[in-house]
Design a protein around this motif. Structure first.
Motif, PDB file in Angstrom:
ATOM      1  N   SER A   1      85.081  25.572  17.711  1.00  0.00           N
ATOM      2  CA  SER A   1      86.107  25.360  16.691  1.00  0.00           C
ATOM      3  C   SER A   1      85.525  25.495  15.289  1.00  0.00           C
ATOM      4  O   SER A   1      86.153  26.081  14.389  1.00  0.00           O
ATOM      5  N   SER A   2      84.314  24.997  15.089  1.00  0.00           N
ATOM      6  CA  SER A   2      83.654  25.127  13.788  1.00  0.00           C
ATOM      7  C   SER A   2      83.398  26.594  13.449  1.00  0.00           C
ATOM      8  O   SER A   2      83.583  27.019  12.304  1.00  0.00           O
ATOM      9  N   THR A   3      82.975  27.370  14.447  1.00  0.00           N
ATOM     10  CA  THR A   3      82.733  28.798  14.237  1.00  0.00           C
ATOM     11  C   THR A   3      84.008  29.515  13.838  1.00  0.00           C
ATOM     12  O   THR A   3      84.027  30.349  12.922  1.00  0.00           O
ATOM     13  N   LEU A   4      85.102  29.191  14.519  1.00  0.00           N
ATOM     14  CA  LEU A   4      86.385  29.823  14.209  1.00  0.00           C
ATOM     15  C   LEU A   4      86.878  29.429  12.825  1.00  0.00           C
ATOM     16  O   LEU A   4      87.393  30.264  12.071  1.00  0.00           O
ATOM     17  N   LEU A   5      86.714  28.165  12.460  1.00  0.00           N
ATOM     18  CA  LEU A   5      87.137  27.714  11.131  1.00  0.00           C
ATOM     19  C   LEU A   5      86.339  28.402  10.033  1.00  0.00           C
ATOM     20  O   LEU A   5      86.889  28.785   8.990  1.00  0.00           O
ATOM     21  N   ALA A   6      85.036  28.571  10.268  1.00  0.00           N
ATOM     22  CA  ALA A   6      84.203  29.264   9.278  1.00  0.00           C
ATOM     23  C   ALA A   6      84.667  30.709   9.105  1.00  0.00           C
ATOM     24  O   ALA A   6      84.707  31.231   7.981  1.00  0.00           O
ATOM     25  N   ALA A   7      85.034  31.365  10.220  1.00  0.00           N
ATOM     26  CA  ALA A   7      85.516  32.746  10.147  1.00  0.00           C
ATOM     27  C   ALA A   7      86.853  32.824   9.407  1.00  0.00           C
ATOM     28  O   ALA A   7      87.083  33.744   8.612  1.00  0.00           O
ATOM     29  N   ILE A   8      87.735  31.864   9.649  1.00  0.00           N
ATOM     30  CA  ILE A   8      89.024  31.844   8.953  1.00  0.00           C
ATOM     31  C   ILE A   8      88.814  31.626   7.459  1.00  0.00           C
ATOM     32  O   ILE A   8      89.418  32.301   6.618  1.00  0.00           O
TER      33      ILE A   8
ATOM     34  N   PRO B   1      90.244  22.551  21.082  1.00  0.00           N
ATOM     35  CA  PRO B   1      90.211  23.472  19.945  1.00  0.00           C
ATOM     36  C   PRO B   1      91.511  23.567  19.140  1.00  0.00           C
ATOM     37  O   PRO B   1      91.444  23.626  17.908  1.00  0.00           O
ATOM     38  N   PRO B   2      92.716  23.592  19.763  1.00  0.00           N
ATOM     39  CA  PRO B   2      93.913  23.686  18.932  1.00  0.00           C
ATOM     40  C   PRO B   2      94.012  22.562  17.899  1.00  0.00           C
ATOM     41  O   PRO B   2      94.361  22.807  16.738  1.00  0.00           O
ATOM     42  N   THR B   3      93.684  21.338  18.311  1.00  0.00           N
ATOM     43  CA  THR B   3      93.746  20.213  17.383  1.00  0.00           C
ATOM     44  C   THR B   3      92.625  20.289  16.350  1.00  0.00           C
ATOM     45  O   THR B   3      92.852  20.088  15.148  1.00  0.00           O
ATOM     46  N   LEU B   4      91.408  20.568  16.796  1.00  0.00           N
ATOM     47  CA  LEU B   4      90.269  20.611  15.884  1.00  0.00           C
ATOM     48  C   LEU B   4      90.443  21.698  14.824  1.00  0.00           C
ATOM     49  O   LEU B   4      90.202  21.470  13.631  1.00  0.00           O
ATOM     50  N   ILE B   5      90.885  22.872  15.250  1.00  0.00           N
ATOM     51  CA  ILE B   5      91.079  23.973  14.304  1.00  0.00           C
ATOM     52  C   ILE B   5      92.257  23.667  13.378  1.00  0.00           C
ATOM     53  O   ILE B   5      92.212  23.951  12.177  1.00  0.00           O
ATOM     54  N   GLY B   6      93.315  23.078  13.941  1.00  0.00           N
ATOM     55  CA  GLY B   6      94.468  22.717  13.113  1.00  0.00           C
ATOM     56  C   GLY B   6      94.103  21.726  12.024  1.00  0.00           C
ATOM     57  O   GLY B   6      94.549  21.850  10.875  1.00  0.00           O
ATOM     58  N   ARG B   7      93.279  20.740  12.354  1.00  0.00           N
ATOM     59  CA  ARG B   7      92.848  19.766  11.349  1.00  0.00           C
ATOM     60  C   ARG B   7      92.051  20.439  10.241  1.00  0.00           C
ATOM     61  O   ARG B   7      92.238  20.163   9.051  1.00  0.00           O
ATOM     62  N   GLY B   8      91.135  21.323  10.642  1.00  0.00           N
ATOM     63  CA  GLY B   8      90.337  22.019   9.642  1.00  0.00           C
ATOM     64  C   GLY B   8      91.188  22.887   8.731  1.00  0.00           C
ATOM     65  O   GLY B   8      90.973  22.930   7.515  1.00  0.00           O
ATOM     66  N   LEU B   9      92.171  23.576   9.319  1.00  0.00           N
ATOM     67  CA  LEU B   9      93.058  24.406   8.516  1.00  0.00           C
ATOM     68  C   LEU B   9      93.868  23.569   7.532  1.00  0.00           C
ATOM     69  O   LEU B   9      94.075  23.965   6.379  1.00  0.00           O
ATOM     70  N   ALA B  10      94.351  22.420   7.995  1.00  0.00           N
ATOM     71  CA  ALA B  10      95.146  21.552   7.123  1.00  0.00           C
ATOM     72  C   ALA B  10      94.341  21.140   5.898  1.00  0.00           C
ATOM     73  O   ALA B  10      94.862  21.064   4.782  1.00  0.00           O
ATOM     74  N   ARG B  11      93.056  20.890   6.085  1.00  0.00           N
ATOM     75  CA  ARG B  11      92.208  20.502   4.954  1.00  0.00           C
ATOM     76  C   ARG B  11      91.880  21.681   4.058  1.00  0.00           C
ATOM     77  O   ARG B  11      91.843  21.555   2.832  1.00  0.00           O
TER      78      ARG B  11
ATOM     79  N   ALA C   1      91.638  43.216  13.720  1.00  0.00           N
ATOM     80  CA  ALA C   1      91.473  41.796  14.022  1.00  0.00           C
ATOM     81  C   ALA C   1      90.020  41.412  13.738  1.00  0.00           C
ATOM     82  O   ALA C   1      89.188  42.267  13.445  1.00  0.00           O
ATOM     83  N   VAL C   2      89.718  40.120  13.833  1.00  0.00           N
ATOM     84  CA  VAL C   2      88.371  39.626  13.547  1.00  0.00           C
ATOM     85  C   VAL C   2      87.703  39.226  14.857  1.00  0.00           C
ATOM     86  O   VAL C   2      88.107  38.236  15.479  1.00  0.00           O
ATOM     87  N   PRO C   3      86.685  39.969  15.325  1.00  0.00           N
ATOM     88  CA  PRO C   3      86.003  39.598  16.572  1.00  0.00           C
ATOM     89  C   PRO C   3      84.904  38.568  16.327  1.00  0.00           C
ATOM     90  O   PRO C   3      84.229  38.596  15.296  1.00  0.00           O
ATOM     91  N   LEU C   4      84.729  37.668  17.282  1.00  0.00           N
ATOM     92  CA  LEU C   4      83.692  36.641  17.197  1.00  0.00           C
ATOM     93  C   LEU C   4      83.016  36.515  18.556  1.00  0.00           C
ATOM     94  O   LEU C   4      83.671  36.619  19.599  1.00  0.00           O
TER      95      LEU C   4
ATOM     96  N   PHE D   1      92.232  36.550  15.415  1.00  0.00           N
ATOM     97  CA  PHE D   1      90.808  36.395  15.695  1.00  0.00           C
ATOM     98  C   PHE D   1      90.617  36.493  17.206  1.00  0.00           C
ATOM     99  O   PHE D   1      91.375  35.894  17.964  1.00  0.00           O
ATOM    100  N   VAL D   2      89.608  37.245  17.629  1.00  0.00           N
ATOM    101  CA  VAL D   2      89.356  37.454  19.059  1.00  0.00           C
ATOM    102  C   VAL D   2      87.988  36.896  19.415  1.00  0.00           C
ATOM    103  O   VAL D   2      86.967  37.344  18.893  1.00  0.00           O
ATOM    104  N   LEU D   3      87.974  35.898  20.297  1.00  0.00           N
ATOM    105  CA  LEU D   3      86.729  35.341  20.819  1.00  0.00           C
ATOM    106  C   LEU D   3      86.367  36.173  22.042  1.00  0.00           C
ATOM    107  O   LEU D   3      86.991  36.035  23.097  1.00  0.00           O
ATOM    108  N   VAL D   4      85.393  37.070  21.895  1.00  0.00           N
ATOM    109  CA  VAL D   4      85.117  38.029  22.975  1.00  0.00           C
ATOM    110  C   VAL D   4      84.484  37.326  24.177  1.00  0.00           C
ATOM    111  O   VAL D   4      83.970  36.218  24.074  1.00  0.00           O
ATOM    112  N   CYS D   5      84.540  38.003  25.302  1.00  0.00           N
ATOM    113  CA  CYS D   5      84.064  37.443  26.573  1.00  0.00           C
ATOM    114  C   CYS D   5      82.620  36.950  26.473  1.00  0.00           C
ATOM    115  O   CYS D   5      81.746  37.645  25.958  1.00  0.00           O
TER     116      CYS D   5
END
Length: 302
Positions: free
Chosen positions: A254-261, A82-92, A220-223, A179-183
């Motif tokens: 990672s896609s879900t988090l990118l969409a939320a961002i 996820p760190p790499t996948l989300i980072g790539r999406g953010l860069a774009r 914060a943003v819960p997901l 962003f908080v990915l809940v349990c």
């Protein structure tokens, strides 16, 4: 009649004791597996992910990934974590270089959050001074915690105050949008049987609801992590052990988090997905460099 009532009572007590013993046995086995996960391969890195060519604004953004195995990328290569996948999406999305650092570890507990947040806030790699625009629309932190607190029961409800403190520190000291990915719903883990299955389902739902409210209260943003893992068979989205996502599951999270961002910052950039396909992306770049020239003149047929 007295004998019959006494017999029934003894049977009920015996059944209750048997269920408690079974629950303890099941919980102990799951706890051992959870502890073994701590030594599994996972991503730990701090690196810069470059923006797409010709779209770099010369500035940089920061991404901190904090928590447990649902974000650190267990048993997958760094490029699929996820760190790499989300980072790539953010860069774009942002058209800028993204500096990424992960402190997430398998089997982490809420009591580990303080140390992980300290590591993020003290990191020179994520320093606000490295960006000309260090406002919240350029600094993101993602937290996932709670699974370990259910598998390793803790006294009282210290997990929620610790999470609240972590969010506040990241916002106040680091200027992060959090962003908080809940349990997740642990009752859905494959291979579980009652009474542990029902116990984990109830406990994880209560914790997820508490984390959701705590995140909202702290701005914060819960997901929902469980809701993110949908759209195909759940078995393919979880590791064979069922305790954390598979490579496909990490991609979907990672896609879900990118969409939320993207929704939070109202990202105006449309991502060019042609670059996901090397051949198509390379062809497009060749045409941009030489729009009126044949990229393979020697292959022309007269």
């Amino acid at each position: 009649m007295i004998l019959a009532v006494a017999t029934m009572g003894a049977t009920a007590v015996g059944a209750g004791a048997s269920a408690v013993g079974l629950l303890r046995h099941q919980a102990s086995a799951l706890r051992r597996s959870f502890d073994d996960d701590e030594s599994r391969r996972h991503s730990t890195f701090a690196e810069a992910i470059a923006a797409p060519r010709d779209r770099d604004d010369g500035d940089s953004a920061a991404l901190a990934v904090i928590g447990d195995s649902w974000l650190c990328g267990v048993d997958v290569g760094p490029e699929h974590a996820p760190p790499t996948l989300i980072g790539r999406g953010l860069a774009r999305m942002l058209g800028t270089t993204v500096r990424v650092q992960t402190t997430a570890r398998p089997s982490a507990l809420s009591e580990d959050l303080h140390r992980q947040v300290d590591e993020v806030l003290r990191s020179p790699w994520l320093s606000r001074q490295l960006s000309d625009r260090w406002s919240e629309d350029r600094r993101f932190a993602i937290i996932s915690i709670g699974t370990g607190d259910i598998i390793h029961p803790i006294q009282a409800t210290i997990g929620i105050p610790v999470l609240n403190q972590a969010i506040n520190r990241l916002q106040r000291e680091g200027r992060y949008t959090v962003f908080v990915l809940v349990c997740p719903n642990l009752g859905g883990l494959p291979g579980l049987r009652d009474p542990l299955k029902t116990s984990l389902r109830r406990t994880s739902r209560v914790l997820a609801g508490s984390q959701w409210l705590a995140a909202l209260a702290a701005r914060a943003v819960p997901l929902r992590s469980t809701g993110s893992l949908s759209g195909t068979t759940r078995r393919s989205l979880l590791n064979e052990s069922g305790r954390f996502p598979s490579e496909l599951g990490y991609a979907q999270l990672s896609s879900t988090l990118l969409a939320a961002i993207a929704e939070r910052i109202e990202a105006p950039v449309v991502v060019d997905r042609s670059l996901d396909i090397p051949e198509k992306g390379e062809t497009a770049r060749r045409k941009e460099l030489a729009p009126d020239q044949d990229p393979h003149p020697s292959a022309a047929v007269s």
